[in-house]
Design a protein around this motif. Structure first.
Motif, short mmCIF file in Angstrom:
data_model
loop_
_atom_site.label_atom_id
_atom_site.label_comp_id
_atom_site.label_asym_id
_atom_site.label_seq_id
_atom_site.Cartn_x
_atom_site.Cartn_y
_atom_site.Cartn_z
N GLN A 316 34.65 12.52 36.23
CA GLN A 316 34.90 11.09 36.19
C GLN A 316 33.91 10.30 37.06
N GLU A 317 33.21 10.98 37.95
CA GLU A 317 32.26 10.30 38.83
C GLU A 317 30.88 10.15 38.19
N TYR A 318 30.67 10.77 37.05
CA TYR A 318 29.36 10.70 36.38
C TYR A 318 29.33 9.58 35.35
N GLU A 319 28.16 8.96 35.23
CA GLU A 319 27.95 7.89 34.25
C GLU A 319 26.63 8.15 33.53
N PRO A 320 26.61 9.06 32.55
CA PRO A 320 25.36 9.39 31.85
C PRO A 320 24.71 8.15 31.24
N LEU A 321 23.41 8.01 31.45
CA LEU A 321 22.71 6.83 30.97
C LEU A 321 22.71 6.73 29.45
N THR A 322 22.80 7.87 28.78
CA THR A 322 22.86 7.85 27.31
C THR A 322 23.96 6.94 26.81
N GLN A 323 25.09 6.90 27.49
CA GLN A 323 26.21 6.07 27.03
C GLN A 323 25.85 4.59 27.04
N LYS A 324 24.95 4.19 27.94
CA LYS A 324 24.55 2.79 28.03
C LYS A 324 23.49 2.44 26.99
N ILE A 325 22.65 3.42 26.65
CA ILE A 325 21.52 3.17 25.75
C ILE A 325 21.91 3.34 24.29
N ASP A 326 22.83 4.24 24.03
CA ASP A 326 23.18 4.64 22.66
C ASP A 326 23.78 3.47 21.87
N GLY A 327 23.78 3.62 20.54
CA GLY A 327 24.44 2.63 19.70
C GLY A 327 23.69 2.27 18.44
N ARG A 328 22.40 2.59 18.40
CA ARG A 328 21.60 2.30 17.21
C ARG A 328 20.94 3.57 16.69
N GLU A 329 20.64 3.60 15.43
CA GLU A 329 19.99 4.76 14.83
C GLU A 329 18.49 4.76 15.09
N TYR A 330 17.91 3.57 15.36
CA TYR A 330 16.47 3.52 15.57
C TYR A 330 16.14 2.42 16.59
N ILE A 331 15.16 2.70 17.46
CA ILE A 331 14.65 1.74 18.44
C ILE A 331 13.13 1.70 18.31
N ASP A 332 12.57 0.52 18.09
CA ASP A 332 11.12 0.44 17.89
C ASP A 332 10.40 0.45 19.24
N ARG A 333 9.08 0.46 19.22
CA ARG A 333 8.30 0.64 20.44
C ARG A 333 8.43 -0.55 21.39
N ASN A 334 8.51 -1.76 20.84
CA ASN A 334 8.68 -2.92 21.71
C ASN A 334 10.01 -2.85 22.45
N GLU A 335 11.06 -2.49 21.74
CA GLU A 335 12.37 -2.34 22.37
C GLU A 335 12.36 -1.22 23.39
N ALA A 336 11.65 -0.15 23.08
CA ALA A 336 11.57 0.99 24.01
C ALA A 336 10.89 0.58 25.31
N ARG A 337 9.84 -0.23 25.23
CA ARG A 337 9.18 -0.70 26.45
C ARG A 337 10.14 -1.52 27.31
N GLU A 338 10.94 -2.36 26.66
CA GLU A 338 11.92 -3.17 27.40
C GLU A 338 12.96 -2.28 28.07
N ILE A 339 13.41 -1.24 27.37
CA ILE A 339 14.40 -0.32 27.93
C ILE A 339 13.81 0.43 29.12
N ARG A 340 12.56 0.85 29.01
CA ARG A 340 11.94 1.55 30.13
C ARG A 340 11.86 0.66 31.37
N LEU A 341 11.50 -0.60 31.18
CA LEU A 341 11.46 -1.52 32.33
C LEU A 341 12.85 -1.75 32.90
N GLN A 342 13.82 -1.88 32.03
CA GLN A 342 15.21 -2.10 32.47
C GLN A 342 15.69 -0.95 33.35
N TYR A 343 15.41 0.27 32.92
CA TYR A 343 15.90 1.42 33.69
C TYR A 343 15.01 1.73 34.88
#
Length: 357
Positions: A316-343
């Motif tokens: 219960q003390e773990y919060e895997p980052l996948t749970q925050k990122i997941d939700g779409r079947e595809y992420i394009d490169r522009n979105e990926a750059r934004e996610i990398r900066l966010q994390y």
């Protein structure tokens, strides 16, 4: 019991694009280049206690992030870069041989960033078997479900590394069965080294180059490795993630490793359980089932979380980052750059909180 942490981080520029670390690896002996250009690895020295390991890791990472800021670079704690352009490999005989052996499948390894925990070798046979039984704990740190923009699994890094990169050489990259003796493990290494050398020579690599680049101790990329340094058992199952999560995992696994040397270890059934006077690990086939759940479903699998709780993890003390990122079947490169900066920013905040506490 001595212990250490190694973590691989992606390096990005101010736009979130993957970039080289430049001089980031020159200020400390504990920061090293990786085999791909846009990645660095931070290594702690051996530490006697968890408390020492925690303070050392936090201080090293704080300094590394400060140096990155000076170079206008950001470090990203994700198991894959989500989606990116082609990733270049640093040239060496070792990577050249791997490319020749694995072919196009070697490209999968270029997209993987992981966490490695080291524990001092003591009761080695039991340590090897117990760490194998803990392989499903990788699900606690799953930090990317995407490979080249496509949703692959809850733990995309583990999936592509084990099932794709080493698809045709499974014993070189996948989890090994339990062993009865350390000698059994070492004989397996010797056999794999000889078979690797033989296949490499068939592909035109001369024996002298192979022997200069590989040895039985480092010819495999399995989730568990015996290392000469310290010497240690290296547990390589988890993704890179936030340092607070990595430290939590190091604490939980470290507590079990300490107990290995002070209690009975038994292989029995398919449930597994750690108690004050005994460590019961499941039959290996049951472990593989839990591993599949960890890769594909992560902590969303009730069977997996129940198993990890029985084995001593505070799930219960773990919060895997996948749970925050997941939700779409595809992420394009522009979105990926934004996610990398966010994390990358989330990594900095996490370290700041650890420093303050």
């Amino acid at each position: 019991m001595q212990r250490a942490i190694e973590v691989e981080y992606w390096v990005v520029d101010q736009d979130g694009a993957l970039t080289t670390p430049d001089t980031l690896t020159e200020y400390s002996e504990y920061v090293e280049e990786e085999f791909v250009y846009p990645q660095v690895e931070l290594k702690t020295p051996p530490c006697e206690t968890y408390s020492e390991l925690k303070s050392t890791f936090i201080n090293q990472l704080y300094e590394l992030l400060s140096k990155a800021d000076e170079l206008d670079k950001t470090l990203v704690p994700l198991g894959t870069p989500i989606n990116s352009r082609s990733i270049e490999i640093r040239p060496s005989d070792r990577t050249r041989i791997q490319q020749r052996m694995l072919g196009d499948n070697f490209d999968y390894a270029k997209h993987c960033a992981g966490t490695h925990l080291h524990f001092e070798q003591q009761n080695v046979t039991d340590q090897l078997n117990v760490l194998a039984s803990l392989d499903p704990a990788l699900g606690l740190l799953n930090s990317s479900p995407y490979f080249q923009g496509n949703r692959i699994a809850n733990g995309a890094r583990t999936y592509i590394y084990r099932n794709k990169c080493y698809e045709y050489f499974p014993l070189h990259g996948q989890l090994w069965e339990y062993v009865n003796t350390v000698g059994q493990w070492e004989r397996q290494l010797d056999r794999l080294f000889e078979s690797f050398k033989k296949e490499s020579m068939k592909r035109g690599i001369d024996e002298e180059t192979i022997d200069a680049s590989f040895s039985p101790i480092d010819v495999v990329w399995t989730p568990i490795r015996l290392r000469d340094e310290m010497p240690t058992i290296e547990w390589r199952s988890a993704d890179t993630s936030l340092p607070s999560q990595i430290l939590r995992l190091a604490k939980d696994v470290g507590a079990i490793m300490w107990q290995v040397n002070h209690t009975e270890v038994r292989i029995e059934g398919n449930r597994g359980e750690v108690t004050d006077d005994r460590i019961t690990i499941p039959e290996f086939d049951a472990v593989l089932d839990y591993v599949e759940s960890a890769i594909h479903d992560g902590v969303e699998s009730p069977d997996l979380t129940d198993y990890l709780k029985r084995m001593g993890f505070n799930v219960q003390e773990y919060e895997p980052l996948t749970q925050k990122i997941d939700g779409r079947e595809y992420i394009d490169r522009n979105e990926a750059r934004e996610i990398r900066l966010q994390y990358g920013e989330l990594l900095k905040r996490d370290v700041d909180q650890l420093v303050q506490n």
